[in-house]
Enzyme design. Structure first.
Site, PDB file in Angstrom:
ATOM      1  N   ASP A   1       4.489 -20.299  10.260  1.00  0.00           N
ATOM      2  CA  ASP A   1       5.390 -21.384   9.930  1.00  0.00           C
ATOM      3  C   ASP A   1       6.770 -20.925  10.399  1.00  0.00           C
ATOM      4  O   ASP A   1       7.008 -19.729  10.558  1.00  0.00           O
ATOM      5  CB  ASP A   1       5.369 -21.631   8.423  1.00  0.00           C
TER       6      ASP A   1
ATOM      7  N   ASP B   1      10.439 -22.352   9.405  1.00  0.00           N
ATOM      8  CA  ASP B   1      11.495 -22.291   8.392  1.00  0.00           C
ATOM      9  C   ASP B   1      10.982 -21.636   7.117  1.00  0.00           C
ATOM     10  O   ASP B   1      10.029 -22.096   6.505  1.00  0.00           O
ATOM     11  CB  ASP B   1      12.029 -23.696   8.110  1.00  0.00           C
TER      12      ASP B   1
END
Length: 175
Positions: free
Chosen positions: A15, A17
């Protein structure tokens, strides 16, 4: 799920952020991007070990009209430049601008197949690259990341947001 008749290798799905960069919300400009400690080192280490490294990131800020897809692409290009300075690279970036509540009509979808917790971005990477699914891992900071990994048949690891290299060191084995 992987490409047939190709030499497979494990993949590290990340992922963006909250895993690669600090997440104050809707990061889309380089001047607002700040690497998580150990993130560049972790990417470079997995590259050296022969793993695929993919970014899979929900980007609802596009659908909400906060910024455009060109901003996402530009930020990923700057990330790539910064990673290269550290001896690392991302093999492919996947992002989902769709959202059920998007204010931009073109990005409104009741259940976007690529938006985590749906596994669409991971499944696309598996179609496009010869990935050893059984040895691959998804690292995320939210339950939606873990659910996307589960639905794609990938082991999920929930990152506590401190140092990514320290967190992943025990997972680092040659491809």
């Amino acid at each position: 799920m992987s490409l047939p008749d190709a030499q497979t290798r494990p993949a590290l799905f990340l992922d963006r952020d909250g895993v690669l960069n600090k997440d104050p919300g809707y990061v889309h400009r380089w001047e607002d991007f700040h690497w998580i400690p150990g993130a560049r080192d972790a990417v470079a280490a997995f590259n050296r070990a022969g793993w695929w490294v993919f970014v899979v990131t929900n980007q609802s800020g596009v659908g909400r009209g906060y910024y455009g897809e060109d901003d996402v692409v530009a930020l990923h290009a700057r990330m790539s430049e910064s990673l290269a300075e550290a001896g690392g690279h991302i093999d492919a970036f996947y992002y989902c601008p769709q959202h059920p509540d998007a204010t931009v009509e073109a990005y409104r979808h009741p259940d976007p197949p690529d938006r985590k917790p749906n596994p669409g971005m991971i499944l696309r990477a598996l179609r496009e690259h010869p990935v050893d699914v059984a040895r691959s891992i998804m690292v995320g900071d939210k339950d939606a990341d873990m659910e996307a990994a589960r639905r794609a048949g990938i082991r999920g690891l929930k990152f506590p947001s401190d140092n990514l290299m320290d967190f992943l060191e025990k997972e680092l084995v040659p491809a």
